[in-house]
Scaffold this motif. Structure first.
Motif, PDB file in Angstrom:
ATOM      1  N   LYS A 266       2.840  14.577  -5.479  1.00  0.00           N
ATOM      2  CA  LYS A 266       3.632  13.401  -5.143  1.00  0.00           C
ATOM      3  C   LYS A 266       5.103  13.581  -5.500  1.00  0.00           C
ATOM      4  O   LYS A 266       5.980  13.222  -4.705  1.00  0.00           O
ATOM      5  CB  LYS A 266       3.059  12.174  -5.851  1.00  0.00           C
ATOM      6  N   LEU A 267       5.399  14.111  -6.658  1.00  0.00           N
ATOM      7  CA  LEU A 267       6.799  14.254  -7.059  1.00  0.00           C
ATOM      8  C   LEU A 267       7.592  15.095  -6.067  1.00  0.00           C
ATOM      9  O   LEU A 267       8.735  14.766  -5.726  1.00  0.00           O
ATOM     10  CB  LEU A 267       6.889  14.890  -8.446  1.00  0.00           C
ATOM     11  N   ALA A 268       7.018  16.175  -5.593  1.00  0.00           N
ATOM     12  CA  ALA A 268       7.741  17.059  -4.685  1.00  0.00           C
ATOM     13  C   ALA A 268       8.055  16.386  -3.352  1.00  0.00           C
ATOM     14  O   ALA A 268       8.931  16.836  -2.614  1.00  0.00           O
ATOM     15  CB  ALA A 268       6.936  18.337  -4.444  1.00  0.00           C
ATOM     16  N   GLN A 269       7.355  15.284  -3.036  1.00  0.00           N
ATOM     17  CA  GLN A 269       7.654  14.513  -1.830  1.00  0.00           C
ATOM     18  C   GLN A 269       8.787  13.513  -2.041  1.00  0.00           C
ATOM     19  O   GLN A 269       9.208  12.849  -1.091  1.00  0.00           O
ATOM     20  CB  GLN A 269       6.420  13.730  -1.380  1.00  0.00           C
ATOM     21  N   GLY A 270       9.231  13.349  -3.271  1.00  0.00           N
ATOM     22  CA  GLY A 270      10.214  12.322  -3.577  1.00  0.00           C
ATOM     23  C   GLY A 270       9.610  11.001  -3.990  1.00  0.00           C
ATOM     24  O   GLY A 270      10.315   9.996  -4.110  1.00  0.00           O
ATOM     25  N   VAL A 271       8.306  10.965  -4.215  1.00  0.00           N
ATOM     26  CA  VAL A 271       7.637   9.740  -4.650  1.00  0.00           C
ATOM     27  C   VAL A 271       7.934   9.502  -6.131  1.00  0.00           C
ATOM     28  O   VAL A 271       7.738  10.398  -6.961  1.00  0.00           O
ATOM     29  CB  VAL A 271       6.121   9.832  -4.418  1.00  0.00           C
ATOM     30  N   THR A 272       8.381   8.292  -6.460  1.00  0.00           N
ATOM     31  CA  THR A 272       8.644   7.943  -7.860  1.00  0.00           C
ATOM     32  C   THR A 272       7.797   6.769  -8.335  1.00  0.00           C
ATOM     33  O   THR A 272       7.852   6.410  -9.504  1.00  0.00           O
ATOM     34  CB  THR A 272      10.132   7.613  -8.064  1.00  0.00           C
ATOM     35  N   LEU A 273       7.017   6.166  -7.422  1.00  0.00           N
ATOM     36  CA  LEU A 273       6.131   5.058  -7.786  1.00  0.00           C
ATOM     37  C   LEU A 273       4.929   5.066  -6.859  1.00  0.00           C
ATOM     38  O   LEU A 273       5.081   5.169  -5.635  1.00  0.00           O
ATOM     39  CB  LEU A 273       6.873   3.720  -7.670  1.00  0.00           C
ATOM     40  N   GLU A 274       3.733   4.964  -7.448  1.00  0.00           N
ATOM     41  CA  GLU A 274       2.495   4.875  -6.683  1.00  0.00           C
ATOM     42  C   GLU A 274       1.788   3.565  -7.012  1.00  0.00           C
ATOM     43  O   GLU A 274       1.809   3.108  -8.156  1.00  0.00           O
ATOM     44  CB  GLU A 274       1.556   6.029  -7.032  1.00  0.00           C
ATOM     45  N   VAL A 275       1.124   2.994  -6.007  1.00  0.00           N
ATOM     46  CA  VAL A 275       0.280   1.819  -6.220  1.00  0.00           C
ATOM     47  C   VAL A 275      -1.168   2.278  -6.159  1.00  0.00           C
ATOM     48  O   VAL A 275      -1.639   2.777  -5.134  1.00  0.00           O
ATOM     49  CB  VAL A 275       0.548   0.724  -5.178  1.00  0.00           C
ATOM     50  N   ILE A 276      -1.866   2.146  -7.276  1.00  0.00           N
ATOM     51  CA  ILE A 276      -3.237   2.646  -7.418  1.00  0.00           C
ATOM     52  C   ILE A 276      -4.188   1.459  -7.614  1.00  0.00           C
ATOM     53  O   ILE A 276      -3.793   0.314  -7.549  1.00  0.00           O
ATOM     54  CB  ILE A 276      -3.324   3.658  -8.575  1.00  0.00           C
ATOM     55  N   GLY A 277      -5.486   1.768  -7.809  1.00  0.00           N
ATOM     56  CA  GLY A 277      -6.489   0.707  -7.867  1.00  0.00           C
ATOM     57  C   GLY A 277      -6.875   0.227  -6.477  1.00  0.00           C
ATOM     58  O   GLY A 277      -7.237  -0.930  -6.276  1.00  0.00           O
ATOM     59  N   GLN A 278      -6.856   1.129  -5.506  1.00  0.00           N
ATOM     60  CA  GLN A 278      -6.985   0.765  -4.098  1.00  0.00           C
ATOM     61  C   GLN A 278      -8.441   0.647  -3.641  1.00  0.00           C
ATOM     62  O   GLN A 278      -9.367   1.151  -4.267  1.00  0.00           O
ATOM     63  CB  GLN A 278      -6.282   1.826  -3.249  1.00  0.00           C
ATOM     64  N   ASP A 279      -8.597  -0.031  -2.502  1.00  0.00           N
ATOM     65  CA  ASP A 279      -9.873  -0.084  -1.762  1.00  0.00           C
ATOM     66  C   ASP A 279     -11.007  -0.689  -2.575  1.00  0.00           C
ATOM     67  O   ASP A 279     -12.184  -0.397  -2.329  1.00  0.00           O
ATOM     68  CB  ASP A 279     -10.262   1.310  -1.263  1.00  0.00           C
ATOM     69  N   GLY A 280     -10.655  -1.519  -3.544  1.00  0.00           N
ATOM     70  CA  GLY A 280     -11.660  -2.282  -4.259  1.00  0.00           C
ATOM     71  C   GLY A 280     -12.480  -1.534  -5.277  1.00  0.00           C
ATOM     72  O   GLY A 280     -13.426  -2.093  -5.841  1.00  0.00           O
ATOM     73  N   LEU A 281     -12.142  -0.255  -5.552  1.00  0.00           N
ATOM     74  CA  LEU A 281     -12.928   0.539  -6.509  1.00  0.00           C
ATOM     75  C   LEU A 281     -12.000   1.346  -7.401  1.00  0.00           C
ATOM     76  O   LEU A 281     -11.272   2.211  -6.921  1.00  0.00           O
ATOM     77  CB  LEU A 281     -13.890   1.468  -5.765  1.00  0.00           C
ATOM     78  N   SER A 282     -12.023   1.048  -8.688  1.00  0.00           N
ATOM     79  CA  SER A 282     -11.289   1.836  -9.670  1.00  0.00           C
ATOM     80  C   SER A 282     -11.888   1.590 -11.050  1.00  0.00           C
ATOM     81  O   SER A 282     -12.983   1.038 -11.150  1.00  0.00           O
ATOM     82  CB  SER A 282      -9.789   1.514  -9.615  1.00  0.00           C
ATOM     83  N   TYR A 283     -11.158   1.949 -12.092  1.00  0.00           N
ATOM     84  CA  TYR A 283     -11.760   2.143 -13.409  1.00  0.00           C
ATOM     85  C   TYR A 283     -11.418   1.052 -14.426  1.00  0.00           C
ATOM     86  O   TYR A 283     -11.657   1.237 -15.607  1.00  0.00           O
ATOM     87  CB  TYR A 283     -11.335   3.512 -13.945  1.00  0.00           C
ATOM     88  N   ALA A 284     -10.894  -0.069 -13.995  1.00  0.00           N
ATOM     89  CA  ALA A 284     -10.649  -1.196 -14.890  1.00  0.00           C
ATOM     90  C   ALA A 284     -10.548  -2.457 -14.033  1.00  0.00           C
ATOM     91  O   ALA A 284      -9.975  -2.411 -12.939  1.00  0.00           O
ATOM     92  CB  ALA A 284      -9.353  -0.987 -15.683  1.00  0.00           C
ATOM     93  N   PRO A 285     -11.158  -3.572 -14.494  1.00  0.00           N
ATOM     94  CA  PRO A 285     -11.872  -3.738 -15.756  1.00  0.00           C
ATOM     95  C   PRO A 285     -13.323  -3.253 -15.631  1.00  0.00           C
ATOM     96  O   PRO A 285     -13.931  -3.380 -14.561  1.00  0.00           O
ATOM     97  CB  PRO A 285     -11.831  -5.250 -15.970  1.00  0.00           C
ATOM     98  N   VAL A 286     -13.863  -2.729 -16.720  1.00  0.00           N
ATOM     99  CA  VAL A 286     -15.222  -2.202 -16.715  1.00  0.00           C
ATOM    100  C   VAL A 286     -15.883  -2.458 -18.063  1.00  0.00           C
ATOM    101  O   VAL A 286     -15.211  -2.761 -19.055  1.00  0.00           O
ATOM    102  CB  VAL A 286     -15.251  -0.678 -16.435  1.00  0.00           C
TER     103      VAL A 286
ATOM    104  N   ALA B 205      12.895  15.206 -12.595  1.00  0.00           N
ATOM    105  CA  ALA B 205      11.504  15.648 -12.559  1.00  0.00           C
ATOM    106  C   ALA B 205      11.330  16.835 -11.619  1.00  0.00           C
ATOM    107  O   ALA B 205      10.453  17.675 -11.826  1.00  0.00           O
ATOM    108  CB  ALA B 205      10.603  14.499 -12.133  1.00  0.00           C
ATOM    109  N   ILE B 206      12.149  16.884 -10.566  1.00  0.00           N
ATOM    110  CA  ILE B 206      12.261  18.053  -9.694  1.00  0.00           C
ATOM    111  C   ILE B 206      13.715  18.493  -9.748  1.00  0.00           C
ATOM    112  O   ILE B 206      14.621  17.710  -9.460  1.00  0.00           O
ATOM    113  CB  ILE B 206      11.867  17.737  -8.241  1.00  0.00           C
ATOM    114  N   GLU B 207      13.953  19.740 -10.121  1.00  0.00           N
ATOM    115  CA  GLU B 207      15.310  20.276 -10.247  1.00  0.00           C
ATOM    116  C   GLU B 207      15.372  21.612  -9.527  1.00  0.00           C
ATOM    117  O   GLU B 207      14.587  22.513  -9.815  1.00  0.00           O
ATOM    118  CB  GLU B 207      15.664  20.464 -11.721  1.00  0.00           C
TER     119      GLU B 207
END
Length: 521
Positions: free
Chosen positions: A74-94, A501-503
């Motif tokens: 992701k960093l090499a693409q220039g991404v500096t922020l991701e939105v995770i917890g997608q598609d109704g399945l992730s690891y919190a709350p559990v 982060a990329i130089e």
């Protein structure tokens, strides 16, 4: 100034014309724009574009951020922020039971997590873990399927009032702890078992906290337009902002039908609805092989699913639904096995499984064998997209960019490594579908506005110094379907929080990313 970017063409994310300027960074923020500026470290921006860091509105890096400090995908693409917890399945709350179940259910997305210390149970504890230092910033959506799993298991039935009350409380707690909204995977169990009424009640909670609802809705195939309309109506009933995940129009039944979707959205926007969407700039989709099964075949969780796949009579029913009727897991479209390419297996050390990677399937029996021997962990590409739909949707004023990038598997979808430079190189420079200024706005300020981020997504004094410098003449995706992990070209510098982060095109050791928590409305 700690750092000065000298003489770059500033494409500031607002959609207006570019201009040439020096940009000074101090204390992790943009301190000055103009020139000439002086600083302790000077980056030569001659011939380069300086833009806000890109925001990936649909990412599956929930464990990758903890597992892989480098995170160059992701960093090499220039991404500096991701939105995770997608598609109704992730690891919190559990709780302990739910954590074990969800780890197994989405092994194909994130691996089984055997290398991760799951020392959290709540949303807040997970965000605290991210705050120990990650490669890029991350915002989190509360996963509705996981919440339902926690409240009532894997049953395909309506929630009782007590169970619905618990789900409301879990969503409220997650939002109070910093989540930005709620996600659903309405072709994935157990989230798909929720009625519109149940989802509306949860969205009312989200609306009360100023968050947004991000559904992977009930069909991207035979019932796609009806499914989009369902989500628009549901969000309006709840008074909740809506962000449509990977808003594609796929499969043969939807060829040339993007204008119908855009008309639906335009009418809702004109009536006052708050709607945005994201897409990836590729034709094939990517998911787990198990996700294509009919939902009744997966009720009860992974062990119950595997038991059905081992039973000859039940398998005959599953095959008929998938090949003749069209399973809800495959969006109601009868499945053509030749469109399914295996991109990865959970057990690559097994040579019988590994030989399928990179190959297209030719029968239900091949799929059944993979599912049982790979313990449901197989990931696949679905070659079902249409270029005219992709281009029409990316032009829309509510559009943002999302990779939907699954980083697992021997041959992952190249969108995980190539989404953002592909927009800039292929769709801007080569095809001219969007202007450079328009495209950068789609990938930055529009996403920041959806996330209610008052100090990100634009090159402005006082804003956070999450920035990317790229060459508009050479920027492009290196990843291909044959070589999906090749890094992009033409992106020599990426800053997260003012730290490089990329130089010179190489990853530094900076871990300046942190959780980005919900702001109250």
């Amino acid at each position: 100034m700690e750092v000065v970017v000298r003489g770059a063409w500033v494409v500031d994310g607002g959609g207006g014309p570019s201009y040439r300027a020096d940009v000074g960074i101090e204390g992790g923020r943009i301190a000055a724009i103009g020139g000439p500026l002086r600083g302790g470290r000077v980056l030569d921006g001659g011939g380069l574009v300086l833009a806000p860091g890109f925001i990936d509105m649909h990412a599956h890096s929930d464990l990758a951020l903890l597992r892989d400090p480098d995170h160059s995908a992701k960093l090499a693409q220039g991404v500096t922020l991701e939105v995770i917890g997608q598609d109704g399945l992730s690891y919190a709350p559990v709780d302990d039971r739910t954590l074990a179940e969800v780890r197994r259910a989405i092994t194909g997305w994130n691996g089984d997590g055997a290398d991760i210390d799951f020392d959290w149970r709540t949303v807040g504890e997970y965000l605290d873990r991210l705050d120990q230092g990650i490669a890029v910033n991350a915002a989190y959506l509360i996963p509705q399927g996981t919440v339902r799993m926690l409240a009532m298991g894997w049953d395909d039935r309506p929630a009782t009032e007590a169970e619905l009350g618990r789900m409301r409380r879990l969503v409220a707690e997650g939002l109070e702890q910093g989540a930005v909204g709620l996600s659903s995977g309405l072709t994935y169990t157990p989230g798909m078992y929720a009625s519109d009424g149940e989802l509306t009640e949860l969205c009312r909670v989200v609306a009360g906290y100023g968050g947004y609802y991000c559904p992977h809705h009930r069909s991207y195939g035979a019932g796609a337009l009806e499914a989009y309309a369902e989500m628009v109506a549901l969000a309006r009933e709840a008074g909740c902002s809506l962000h449509l995940a990977h808003a594609t129009m796929n499969f043969g039944v939807n060829k040339d039908r993007a204008p119908e979707l855009l008309k639906l959205l335009d009418e809702a926007l004109a009536a006052g609805a708050d709607i945005s969407l994201d897409t990836y700039p590729y034709l094939p989709g990517c998911t787990t092989l198990a996700a294509l099964l009919p939902s009744w075949a997966t009720e009860g969780g992974p062990e119950a699913t595997l038991a059905r796949l081992r039973d000859a009579g039940t398998c005959a029913r599953i095959r008929h639904v998938m090949e003749v009727e069209g399973a809800d897991g495959c969006h109601g479209v009868p499945l053509e096995w030749g469109t399914i390419e295996v991109s990865g297996v959970a057990h690559p050390g097994n040579p019988e499984l590994a030989r399928f990677v990179g190959r297209r399937l030719n029968s239900f029996e091949q799929a059944r064998r993979l599912l049982t021997e790979d313990q449901l962990g197989t990931t696949v590409l679905q070659h079902v997209g249409h270029e005219e739909n992709v281009q029409a949707i990316m032009r829309h004023r509510a559009h943002t960019g999302g990779s939907d990038g699954i980083l697992q598997g021997e041959k992952p979808h190249p969108r995980a490594y190539g989404t953002f430079p592909r927009y800039l190189g292929y769709y801007v420079r080569e095809l001219g579908v969007l202007s450079l200024e328009e495209c950068v706005a789609h990938l930055t300020s529009r996403a920041a506005a959806r996330l209610r981020l008052a100090d990100r997504g634009l090159v402005r004094e006082g804003y956070r110094a999450d920035l990317v410098l790229f060459d508009p003449e050479t920027v492009g995706a290196g990843a291909t379907f044959a070589r999906p992990r090749v890094l992009p070209t033409g992106i020599p510098y990426v800053m997260v929080g003012g730290r490089l982060a990329i130089e010179d095109g190489r990853r530094t050791d900076a871990l300046a990313g942190r959780s980005v928590r919900r702001r109250r409305a």
